[in-house]
Design a protein around this motif. Structure first.
Motif, PDB file in Angstrom:
ATOM      1  N   ARG A  13     -45.162  12.227 -15.743  1.00  0.00           N
ATOM      2  CA  ARG A  13     -44.533  11.729 -17.170  1.00  0.00           C
ATOM      3  C   ARG A  13     -42.799  11.613 -16.621  1.00  0.00           C
ATOM      4  NH1 ARG A  13     -45.579  13.574 -23.079  1.00  0.00           N
ATOM      5  NH2 ARG A  13     -47.016  14.851 -21.864  1.00  0.00           N
ATOM      6  N   VAL A  16     -42.216   9.065 -13.819  1.00  0.00           N
ATOM      7  CA  VAL A  16     -42.281   7.747 -14.161  1.00  0.00           C
ATOM      8  C   VAL A  16     -41.220   7.164 -15.001  1.00  0.00           C
ATOM      9  CG1 VAL A  16     -43.657   6.151 -15.680  1.00  0.00           C
ATOM     10  CG2 VAL A  16     -44.789   7.776 -13.899  1.00  0.00           C
ATOM     11  N   ASN A  20     -38.961   4.399 -14.045  1.00  0.00           N
ATOM     12  CA  ASN A  20     -38.611   3.096 -14.788  1.00  0.00           C
ATOM     13  C   ASN A  20     -37.177   2.668 -15.137  1.00  0.00           C
ATOM     14  OD1 ASN A  20     -41.659   2.786 -15.412  1.00  0.00           O
ATOM     15  ND2 ASN A  20     -41.402   3.834 -17.394  1.00  0.00           N
ATOM     16  N   ILE A  42     -41.444   3.498  -6.430  1.00  0.00           N
ATOM     17  CA  ILE A  42     -42.638   3.677  -7.225  1.00  0.00           C
ATOM     18  C   ILE A  42     -43.889   3.567  -6.211  1.00  0.00           C
ATOM     19  CG2 ILE A  42     -44.093   2.215  -8.949  1.00  0.00           C
ATOM     20  CD1 ILE A  42     -41.168   1.409 -10.201  1.00  0.00           C
ATOM     21  N   LEU A  73     -51.370   4.233 -12.436  1.00  0.00           N
ATOM     22  CA  LEU A  73     -50.934   4.235 -11.408  1.00  0.00           C
ATOM     23  C   LEU A  73     -51.262   2.840 -10.882  1.00  0.00           C
ATOM     24  CD1 LEU A  73     -51.840   7.677  -9.772  1.00  0.00           C
ATOM     25  CD2 LEU A  73     -49.639   6.923 -10.634  1.00  0.00           C
ATOM     26  N   TYR A  76     -48.892   0.308 -12.163  1.00  0.00           N
ATOM     27  CA  TYR A  76     -47.555   0.656 -11.763  1.00  0.00           C
ATOM     28  C   TYR A  76     -47.242   0.151 -10.441  1.00  0.00           C
ATOM     29  CZ  TYR A  76     -44.904   2.776 -15.582  1.00  0.00           C
ATOM     30  OH  TYR A  76     -44.391   2.865 -16.647  1.00  0.00           O
ATOM     31  N   PHE A 113     -49.102   3.479 -19.130  1.00  0.00           N
ATOM     32  CA  PHE A 113     -48.197   4.803 -19.206  1.00  0.00           C
ATOM     33  C   PHE A 113     -48.459   5.577 -20.785  1.00  0.00           C
ATOM     34  CE2 PHE A 113     -44.236   7.119 -20.312  1.00  0.00           C
ATOM     35  CZ  PHE A 113     -44.385   8.436 -19.215  1.00  0.00           C
TER      36      PHE A 113
END
Length: 127
Positions: A13, A16, A20, A42, A73, A76, A113
């Motif tokens: 978390r 990510v 982001n 990423i 995943l 992303y 997410f």
């Protein structure tokens, strides 16, 4: 044991959120080199986390979180690939279609997410 899974989820978390932010800043600046770099970061993260998920099959009690992590995943990776495609257009008006597709994929990744976080927070195991 759920503790390693939750710990890994919390790490994911935080990672990510950082990825982001880097991609968002680069995209807003229309810096194609920085967008490519953030997108590659990423994809590297996705590869490592996919390997971890494969090596740690879920117990029944956290199967939903495991599945949500896998879906996140995938989302992303799709978004990162889309932003890499955009960088190959050189940006500008010629890249608007690719940018639109990448932004749409990023929105789906953010939703994945959110679903992952919700599944992780809802996870409880007996014992």
């Amino acid at each position: 044991d759920l503790a390693p899974v939750l710990g890994r989820g919390d790490e994911a978390r935080a990672t990510v959120e950082g990825l982001n932010a880097a991609l968002t800043m680069a995209a807003q600046a229309q810096d194609t080199d920085a967008v490519r770099s953030a997108s590659v970061d990423i994809l590297d993260f996705v590869d490592v986390e996919r390997d971890w998920l494969r090596e740690h099959p879920p117990a029944d009690c956290y199967a939903a979180a495991h599945g949500a992590a896998s879906a996140m995943l995938d989302a992303y990776a799709t978004a990162a690939d889309g932003f890499i495609d955009w960088t190959e257009t050189g940006g500008g008006f010629g890249g608007l279609v690719a940018l639109g597709a990448a932004v749409e994929a990023a929105d789906l990744a953010r939703a994945a997410f959110t679903s992952f976080v919700a599944a992780l927070e809802a996870t409880t195991c007996p014992g």
